[in-house]
Write an enzyme that holds these catalytic residues in place. Structure first.
Site, short mmCIF file in Angstrom:
data_model
loop_
_atom_site.label_atom_id
_atom_site.label_comp_id
_atom_site.label_asym_id
_atom_site.label_seq_id
_atom_site.Cartn_x
_atom_site.Cartn_y
_atom_site.Cartn_z
N SER A 139 29.72 92.19 39.05
CA SER A 139 28.17 91.59 39.07
C SER A 139 28.86 90.57 40.11
O SER A 139 29.78 89.93 40.15
CB SER A 139 27.95 91.19 37.97
OG SER A 139 26.92 90.11 37.95
N TYR A 152 29.23 87.80 29.08
CA TYR A 152 28.98 88.81 30.02
C TYR A 152 29.52 88.26 31.35
O TYR A 152 30.38 89.05 32.00
CB TYR A 152 27.36 88.76 30.36
CG TYR A 152 26.94 89.49 31.51
CD1 TYR A 152 27.33 90.86 31.52
CD2 TYR A 152 26.60 89.03 32.70
CE1 TYR A 152 26.82 91.82 32.63
CE2 TYR A 152 26.41 89.83 33.71
CZ TYR A 152 26.53 91.10 33.86
OH TYR A 152 26.13 92.00 34.94
#
Length: 278
Positions: A139, A152
């Site tokens: 990401s 995360y």
């Protein structure tokens, strides 16, 4: 299976994982797809089964039993993985102190443990056969700390760092490893952000196509989208205190956008190989 190369895709029941399955099928790969939701897997298999052979292995990769189930299924069916796509993942927004510890640990188990375990499982065979590719879905959050999504972002930083290090270890081999680092993407994972402007989002199909091309080309890092590329490049030249400060603003804004206040932890995950799709 046929003589086609085999791609193992985790988190293939929806979102980017489902689109990756479509792209690999379009380019002549037989598929092994896994996710927690058996019904969704069956839908993907029915859609793509007319083009290529599709094997489904339902498994919850956020658990050790789920990982063992997937590996056992591959061994029993004598499936050799030519392309490993570590797409399954989870995310959660909210203040860390208010988060449920079990959910945080499950996120790490899926985003980090499962990816590492499956890479250990598939890589030796690739090296023995003299071919193979690994695509890890990270990401843009991997490039900086993100308050409000601390676990995360840290898990995706692991994916990026692991991919870069492994790519150097494999530099003199026929096996390549790629990190796909998308920004905001229209998937179930960001349902709570659907009110955000469309220009902020890429489609899952676009991200998957870029991931496939980067994987085939042996690129180490691919960041889809000009805006995301510009952001990542800019971040590389900023002091850590400034990145921390700005990511704090972004993280708090994300919490506000999803309606998550202090004292509440809210999952923003899609559902696939565990409780998520990516």
């Amino acid at each position: 299976m046929s003589d086609n190369p085999i791609a193992l895709i985790t988190g293939a029941s929806s979102g980017i994982g489902r689109e990756l399955a479509r792209v690999f099928a379009e380019h002549g790969h037989d598929l092994v797809i896994t996710a927690r939701r058996k019904e969704r897997l069956a839908e993907v298999a029915a859609e793509l089964g007319e083009r290529v052979r599709v094997e489904t292995i339902p498994a919850n990769l956020a658990t050790r039993n789920g990982i063992a189930t997937l590996k056992k299924g591959l061994r029993e069916r004598e499936l050799e993985v030519d392309v490993l796509v570590n797409n399954a993942g989870a995310g959660a927004s909210g203040q860390f102190v208010a988060a449920d510890a079990a959910k945080s640990l499950a996120l790490i188990d899926l985003n980090v443990r499962a990816l590492t375990d499956l890479t250990h499982f598939a890589l030796p065979g690739m090296l023995e056969r003299g071919r193979g590719r690994i695509l890890n879905v990270a990401s843009v959050a991997a490039f900086q700390a993100l308050p409000g999504m601390s676990v995360y972002a840290a898990s995706k930083a692991f994916v990026l760092s692991f991919t870069e290090a492994l790519s150097e270890e494999l530099a003199n081999t026929p096996v390549t490893v790629t990190a796909l680092c998308p920004g905001l993407t229209r998937t179930e994972m960001v349902d709570d952000l659907q009110a955000a402007p469309d220009f902020m989002f890429a489609s899952a199909a676009e991200v998957a196509e870029e991931g496939y091309r980067a994987c085939r080309a042996g690129e180490v890092i691919r960041v889809p989208g000009v805006g995301n590329q510009a952001l990542v490049t800019w971040l590389q030249y900023q002091p850590r205190w400034l990145k921390r400060f700005l990511s704090g603003i972004a993280g708090r804004a994300a919490i506000a956008a999803t309606g998550t206040e202090r004292g509440q932890e809210k999952d923003i995950t899609a559902t696939a190989a565990s409780a998520s799709s990516r």
